[in-house]
Design an enzyme around this catalytic site. Structure first.
Site, PDB file in Angstrom:
ATOM      1  N   ASN A 104       0.864  -1.181   0.000  1.00 43.45           N
ATOM      2  CA  ASN A 104       0.000   0.000   0.000  1.00 43.45           C
ATOM      3  C   ASN A 104       0.899   1.229   0.000  1.00 43.45           C
ATOM      4  O   ASN A 104       1.516   1.556   1.003  1.00 43.45           O
ATOM      5  CB  ASN A 104      -0.886  -0.030   1.261  1.00 43.45           C
ATOM      6  CG  ASN A 104      -1.732   1.218   1.402  1.00 43.45           C
ATOM      7  OD1 ASN A 104      -1.861   2.013   0.465  1.00 43.45           O
ATOM      8  ND2 ASN A 104      -2.312   1.406   2.575  1.00 43.45           N
ATOM      9  N   TRP A 105       0.965   1.868  -1.136  1.00 46.83           N
ATOM     10  CA  TRP A 105       1.876   3.018  -1.274  1.00 46.83           C
ATOM     11  C   TRP A 105       1.334   4.277  -0.614  1.00 46.83           C
ATOM     12  O   TRP A 105       2.043   5.267  -0.482  1.00 46.83           O
ATOM     13  CB  TRP A 105       2.160   3.294  -2.753  1.00 46.83           C
ATOM     14  CG  TRP A 105       2.829   2.173  -3.491  1.00 46.83           C
ATOM     15  CD1 TRP A 105       3.270   0.972  -2.969  1.00 46.83           C
ATOM     16  CD2 TRP A 105       3.139   2.128  -4.886  1.00 46.83           C
ATOM     17  NE1 TRP A 105       3.821   0.194  -3.954  1.00 46.83           N
ATOM     18  CE2 TRP A 105       3.760   0.879  -5.148  1.00 46.83           C
ATOM     19  CE3 TRP A 105       2.957   3.007  -5.954  1.00 46.83           C
ATOM     20  CZ2 TRP A 105       4.187   0.498  -6.421  1.00 46.83           C
ATOM     21  CZ3 TRP A 105       3.389   2.639  -7.219  1.00 46.83           C
ATOM     22  CH2 TRP A 105       4.004   1.397  -7.447  1.00 46.83           C
ATOM     23  N   LYS A 106       0.073   4.262  -0.272  1.00 52.66           N
ATOM     24  CA  LYS A 106      -0.587   5.444   0.333  1.00 52.66           C
ATOM     25  C   LYS A 106      -0.373   6.686  -0.546  1.00 52.66           C
ATOM     26  O   LYS A 106      -0.353   6.547  -1.756  1.00 52.66           O
ATOM     27  CB  LYS A 106      -0.084   5.676   1.765  1.00 52.66           C
ATOM     28  CG  LYS A 106      -0.162   4.407   2.609  1.00 52.66           C
ATOM     29  CD  LYS A 106       0.040   4.664   4.065  1.00 52.66           C
ATOM     30  CE  LYS A 106       0.063   3.349   4.812  1.00 52.66           C
ATOM     31  NZ  LYS A 106       0.087   3.507   6.250  1.00 52.66           N
ATOM     32  N   HIS A 153      -9.338   0.831   5.118  1.00 58.01           N
ATOM     33  CA  HIS A 153      -8.048   1.035   5.783  1.00 58.01           C
ATOM     34  C   HIS A 153      -8.269   1.956   6.978  1.00 58.01           C
ATOM     35  O   HIS A 153      -9.097   2.874   6.919  1.00 58.01           O
ATOM     36  CB  HIS A 153      -7.049   1.648   4.802  1.00 58.01           C
ATOM     37  CG  HIS A 153      -5.650   1.669   5.338  1.00 58.01           C
ATOM     38  ND1 HIS A 153      -5.237   2.594   6.263  1.00 58.01           N
ATOM     39  CD2 HIS A 153      -4.602   0.851   5.113  1.00 58.01           C
ATOM     40  CE1 HIS A 153      -3.968   2.351   6.578  1.00 58.01           C
ATOM     41  NE2 HIS A 153      -3.559   1.300   5.901  1.00 58.01           N
ATOM     42  N   GLU A 157      -6.771   4.386   8.064  1.00 58.82           N
ATOM     43  CA  GLU A 157      -6.622   5.820   7.773  1.00 58.82           C
ATOM     44  C   GLU A 157      -7.890   6.383   7.143  1.00 58.82           C
ATOM     45  O   GLU A 157      -8.250   7.536   7.372  1.00 58.82           O
ATOM     46  CB  GLU A 157      -5.389   6.052   6.884  1.00 58.82           C
ATOM     47  CG  GLU A 157      -4.110   5.853   7.692  1.00 58.82           C
ATOM     48  CD  GLU A 157      -2.924   5.339   6.902  1.00 58.82           C
ATOM     49  OE1 GLU A 157      -2.942   5.418   5.663  1.00 58.82           O
ATOM     50  OE2 GLU A 157      -1.976   4.820   7.533  1.00 58.82           O
ATOM     51  N   GLU A 175      -5.215  -5.363  10.503  1.00 51.80           N
ATOM     52  CA  GLU A 175      -4.182  -4.357  10.723  1.00 51.80           C
ATOM     53  C   GLU A 175      -4.425  -3.640  12.049  1.00 51.80           C
ATOM     54  O   GLU A 175      -5.200  -2.672  12.101  1.00 51.80           O
ATOM     55  CB  GLU A 175      -4.215  -3.323   9.596  1.00 51.80           C
ATOM     56  CG  GLU A 175      -3.960  -3.898   8.219  1.00 51.80           C
ATOM     57  CD  GLU A 175      -3.402  -2.840   7.290  1.00 51.80           C
ATOM     58  OE1 GLU A 175      -2.304  -3.062   6.775  1.00 51.80           O
ATOM     59  OE2 GLU A 175      -4.038  -1.796   7.117  1.00 51.80           O
ATOM     60  N   GLY A 202       2.614   1.892  10.723  1.00 51.03           N
ATOM     61  CA  GLY A 202       3.527   3.017  10.570  1.00 51.03           C
ATOM     62  C   GLY A 202       4.241   3.399  11.846  1.00 51.03           C
ATOM     63  O   GLY A 202       4.851   4.463  11.930  1.00 51.03           O
ATOM     64  N   SER A 204       3.635  -2.538  10.219  1.00 48.66           N
ATOM     65  CA  SER A 204       5.095  -2.560  10.332  1.00 48.66           C
ATOM     66  C   SER A 204       5.716  -3.894   9.911  1.00 48.66           C
ATOM     67  O   SER A 204       6.661  -4.372  10.553  1.00 48.66           O
ATOM     68  CB  SER A 204       5.527  -2.169  11.749  1.00 48.66           C
ATOM     69  OG  SER A 204       5.055  -0.868  12.063  1.00 48.66           O
ATOM     70  N   GLY A 251       2.873  -1.260   4.249  1.00 47.47           N
ATOM     71  CA  GLY A 251       2.927   0.157   3.925  1.00 47.47           C
ATOM     72  C   GLY A 251       4.352   0.580   3.617  1.00 47.47           C
ATOM     73  O   GLY A 251       4.856   0.391   2.504  1.00 47.47           O
ATOM     74  N   GLY A 252       5.025   1.129   4.611  1.00 44.10           N
ATOM     75  CA  GLY A 252       6.361   1.711   4.444  1.00 44.10           C
ATOM     76  C   GLY A 252       7.349   0.848   3.665  1.00 44.10           C
ATOM     77  O   GLY A 252       8.014   1.328   2.738  1.00 44.10           O
TER      78      GLY A 252
HETATM   79  C1  PEP Z   1      -0.616  -0.025   6.098  1.00 46.19           C
HETATM   80  O1  PEP Z   1      -0.732   1.166   5.941  1.00 46.19           O
HETATM   81  O2  PEP Z   1      -1.496  -0.787   5.634  1.00 46.19           O
HETATM   82  C2  PEP Z   1       0.534  -0.513   6.845  1.00 46.19           C
HETATM   83  C3  PEP Z   1       0.484  -1.712   7.334  1.00 46.19           C
HETATM   84  O3  PEP Z   1       1.589   0.346   6.999  1.00 46.19           O
HETATM   85  P1  PEP Z   1       3.045  -0.009   7.637  1.00 46.19           P
HETATM   86  O4  PEP Z   1       3.488  -1.300   7.001  1.00 46.19           O
HETATM   87  O5  PEP Z   1       3.910   1.136   7.236  1.00 46.19           O
HETATM   88  O6  PEP Z   1       2.851  -0.158   9.087  1.00 46.19           O
END
Ligand code: PEP
Length: 251
Positions: A10-12, A96, A98, A168, A174, A214, A235-236
């Site tokens: 997920n590049w956000k 998600h 967010e 999640e 994050g 993470s 994500g990251g």
């Molecule tokens: C996400 O945004 O779905 C996520 C899991 O981010 P991260 O891996 O950066 O925690």
């Protein structure tokens, strides 16, 4: 029962079209286990270009990070499933944390989005997960079950098997804090049992449940090694081709 193993990135709201194409091409080109489904969720502006960049790469699919629940109409700034489909999108991330937190998306709204995505023959990646205070109060299992019941359980058995579920925990997204493998497995097993109860064991055994929060090259193997963890929503670490490919190789 062997379920589809999935590494979804997920590049956000990150990357420009040029950088996104570079990232997608680097991942698609890299040698990786071909039975792992790789999904990349790029921002809307570069979906078409990323779709071109991954064309022909085995088991690599494109996702959007959101969509509107209506087919079309006067919804300024929104995007429809038909629009996403027209540029090669196969999956849509829905719910998600967010989106739930900053855009106040409710389970009811998400249920409508799930319907639209499925009607148009795309697949939802339905996210669920609890805040830290909910876990500390030991209400996390009940909380996640409510999200699933209200967001997904109006679907028939034939429909729900097309959904990918992503657990999640918000406190792990994050933050660099990952759920322990035991914490991830506990929730994934609860989700699978709930699916078996609501539908049947065959349905429960066929749905991929991803862990997100993470996920990094250093922890992916142990997380993906859990019996009910079928991959990750990342994500990251999905923004760096070398890290994401290492995660893809962690099954
Ligand atoms: C996400 O945004 O779905 C996520 C899991 O981010 P991260 O891996 O950066 O925690």
């Amino acid at each position: 029962m062997s379920r589809q193993q999935i590494a979804a990135g997920n590049w956000k709201m990150n990357t420009t079209p040029k950088a996104g194409v570079r990232l997608a091409s680097a991942i698609a080109k890299r040698k990786r286990p071909e039975d792992v489904l790789v999904i990349m969720a790029s921002p809307f502006t570069h979906l078409a270009a990323v779709s071109e960049a991954i064309k022909g790469a085995p088991n690599v699919k494109l996702a959007a990070q959101n969509c509107h629940q209506s087919e079309s109409g006067a919804y300024t700034g929104e995007i429809s499933v038909d629009m996403l489909k027209s540029v090669g999108v196969s999956y849509v991330i829905l719910g998600h944390s967010e989106r739930r937190q900053y855009f106040k998306e409710s389970n009811e709204l998400l249920a409508a989005k799930v319907n639209t995505v499925l009607t148009k023959k795309l697949k939802p990646i339905f996210c669920c997960g609890e805040e830290l205070k909910v876990r500390e109060a030991k209400r996390h299992v009940r909380y996640v079950k409510k999200q699933l019941k209200e967001g997904l359980f109006h679907l028939s058995a034939k429909e729900i098997v097309k959904v990918v579920i992503a657990y999640e925990p918000i406190w792990a997204i994050g933050t660099g804090v990952t759920a322990s493998p035991e914490q991830a497995q506990e929730m994934h097993a609860e989700i699978r049992q709930l699916l078996a109860k609501q539908y049947n064991q065959k349905v429960a055994d066929s749905i991929s449940i991803l862990y997100g929060g993470s996920v990094k090259p250093a922890n992916a193997k142990v997380l993906f090694g859990q019996a009910d963890v079928d991959g990750g929503l990342v994500g990251g670490a999905s923004l760096k081709a070398t890290d994401f490919v290492q995660i893809i190789k962690s099954f």
